[in-house]
Design an enzyme around this catalytic site. Sequence first.
Site, PDB file in Angstrom:
ATOM      1  N   ASP A   1      24.733  -6.615 -16.256  1.00  0.00           N
ATOM      2  CA  ASP A   1      25.841  -7.504 -15.929  1.00  0.00           C
ATOM      3  C   ASP A   1      25.584  -8.821 -16.657  1.00  0.00           C
ATOM      4  O   ASP A   1      24.434  -9.228 -16.818  1.00  0.00           O
ATOM      5  CB  ASP A   1      25.900  -7.696 -14.407  1.00  0.00           C
ATOM      6  CG  ASP A   1      27.209  -8.332 -13.985  1.00  0.00           C
ATOM      7  OD1 ASP A   1      28.067  -8.569 -14.863  1.00  0.00           O
ATOM      8  OD2 ASP A   1      27.372  -8.604 -12.787  1.00  0.00           O
TER       9      ASP A   1
ATOM     10  N   ASP B   1      29.423  -0.022  -8.718  1.00  0.00           N
ATOM     11  CA  ASP B   1      28.091  -0.537  -8.385  1.00  0.00           C
ATOM     12  C   ASP B   1      28.221  -1.428  -7.160  1.00  0.00           C
ATOM     13  O   ASP B   1      29.299  -1.963  -6.884  1.00  0.00           O
ATOM     14  CB  ASP B   1      27.519  -1.387  -9.529  1.00  0.00           C
ATOM     15  CG  ASP B   1      28.144  -2.774  -9.546  1.00  0.00           C
ATOM     16  OD1 ASP B   1      29.301  -2.898  -9.972  1.00  0.00           O
ATOM     17  OD2 ASP B   1      27.503  -3.735  -9.082  1.00  0.00           O
TER      18      ASP B   1
ATOM     19  N   CYS C   1      21.469  15.699   4.154  1.00  0.00           N
ATOM     20  CA  CYS C   1      21.066  14.995   2.936  1.00  0.00           C
ATOM     21  C   CYS C   1      19.748  15.587   2.418  1.00  0.00           C
ATOM     22  O   CYS C   1      18.841  15.865   3.199  1.00  0.00           O
ATOM     23  CB  CYS C   1      20.887  13.507   3.256  1.00  0.00           C
ATOM     24  SG  CYS C   1      20.276  12.528   1.873  1.00  0.00           S
TER      25      CYS C   1
ATOM     26  N   CYS D   1      17.684  14.114   0.223  1.00  0.00           N
ATOM     27  CA  CYS D   1      16.810  13.114  -0.403  1.00  0.00           C
ATOM     28  C   CYS D   1      15.378  13.241   0.149  1.00  0.00           C
ATOM     29  O   CYS D   1      15.155  13.877   1.179  1.00  0.00           O
ATOM     30  CB  CYS D   1      17.369  11.708  -0.194  1.00  0.00           C
ATOM     31  SG  CYS D   1      16.986  10.963   1.400  1.00  0.00           S
TER      32      CYS D   1
ATOM     33  N   CYS E   1      15.043  12.153   3.831  1.00  0.00           N
ATOM     34  CA  CYS E   1      15.578  13.053   4.849  1.00  0.00           C
ATOM     35  C   CYS E   1      14.826  14.392   4.888  1.00  0.00           C
ATOM     36  O   CYS E   1      14.763  15.038   5.930  1.00  0.00           O
ATOM     37  CB  CYS E   1      17.075  13.270   4.624  1.00  0.00           C
ATOM     38  SG  CYS E   1      18.011  11.767   4.914  1.00  0.00           S
TER      39      CYS E   1
ATOM     40  N   HIS F   1      17.180   6.672   0.744  1.00  0.00           N
ATOM     41  CA  HIS F   1      18.259   7.469   1.337  1.00  0.00           C
ATOM     42  C   HIS F   1      19.625   6.865   1.017  1.00  0.00           C
ATOM     43  O   HIS F   1      20.565   7.585   0.660  1.00  0.00           O
ATOM     44  CB  HIS F   1      18.088   7.582   2.855  1.00  0.00           C
ATOM     45  CG  HIS F   1      19.361   8.017   3.528  1.00  0.00           C
ATOM     46  ND1 HIS F   1      19.806   9.328   3.485  1.00  0.00           N
ATOM     47  CD2 HIS F   1      20.330   7.300   4.168  1.00  0.00           C
ATOM     48  CE1 HIS F   1      20.984   9.407   4.099  1.00  0.00           C
ATOM     49  NE2 HIS F   1      21.325   8.192   4.518  1.00  0.00           N
TER      50      HIS F   1
HETATM   51 ZN   LIG Z   1      18.750  11.102   2.819  1.00  0.00          ZN
END
Ligand SMILES: [Zn+2]
Length: 372
Positions: A92, A265, A303, A305, A308, A334
């Site tokens: 940016d 974003d 999820c 990830c 998780c 997460h």
């Molecule tokens: Zn997660």
Amino acid sequence: MFNFQVTSVCKTTNARTGVFHTSHGPVETPRFMPVGTLGTIKGLTSSQIKKTGASMILSNTFHLHLQPGEKIIKEAGGIHKFMNWDKPILTDSGGYQVFSLSKLNKISDEGVGFKNPRDGSYIFLSPEKVIEIQMDIGADVAMAFDHCPPHTSTENDIEDSLRRTHLWLEKCVDSHSRKDQALFGIVQGGKYHNLRAISANFVNSFDLPGIAVGGVSVGEQINEIHNVINFLPKFLPLNKPRYLMGIGSLNEISLAISQGFDLFDCVLPTRLGRHGTALFNDQRWNIRNARFKNDFAPIDKTCSCETCKNHSRAYIHHLIRNDEILGLTLISLHNIAHMIRFTNAISKAIKDNCFTIDFAPWKRSSIAHHTW
Ligand SMILES: [Zn+2]
């Protein structure tokens, strides 16, 4: 390099999927881009970020200029090597930060002079200087320097800042020379449709590899954000990636995708993570809350990830309550995975032609997490 291919379009909305090619590989769209202001997504290593499915990430010219300074980054071989991220990066320009974070001394058509918030020293940033800094930093995408006035400004003030933003865009284009870096122009104009249309047409005239819409989600009412999202896309080119800056709520992202925006974003997923707040569907859960003390389920069992897959709400609650750094890392991880999973699910829904069924962004209650 930097061409954009539309790979599928929704039959009932303007949503589309695409691929934006950069010097560090492709970015499939629509896509959420995690924000690493200072060349770090706070608390996470590059390999952790990669596992979230992140593709292009953001960094900030203004902050990197102040610390460590672009010459250090150039000496390191560029931002990718400096932070060990081999996928695409966007910087940016710092326009928003200059106007929102620092004590302004003077704005002119030549640039902005202000006090360094770190040490009080005087800094002058011109559009040419901002481009020079971004070329030294060496991200795949550089952003034009823009004047982003407060949303409460009068129409006259917004019009004046728009004239300056357009003048600066010309200067940015003239001074940008890196062939392995794309320059995106930024459409401004606040809540005024006539100014937004003028700005979009002006930015389009440069035929840059991508186009961004700025000055949205800067404190204005939600209906004003929706107005810009709904009104502006017809003025934006179809064959370029369209980046809606600073939008991070699921409802607004899905609405914007339905209107043909591609890139998003927001600092929120990591900022919330650092404060112990986890994203769950379109809700925010404060994991510090006592109700999670003996809750041994993962934050979100749907999820995949690392957080998780491996840790319970109770464990993260324990970490957060004790100010353990790992707690903040796990929630940020997460939250980023959650945002990327959301835009990936929308991408799949567009390809499968069920976007309007699964995400119906015009109905507040219909964010369909069952498709994630
Ligand atoms: Zn997660």
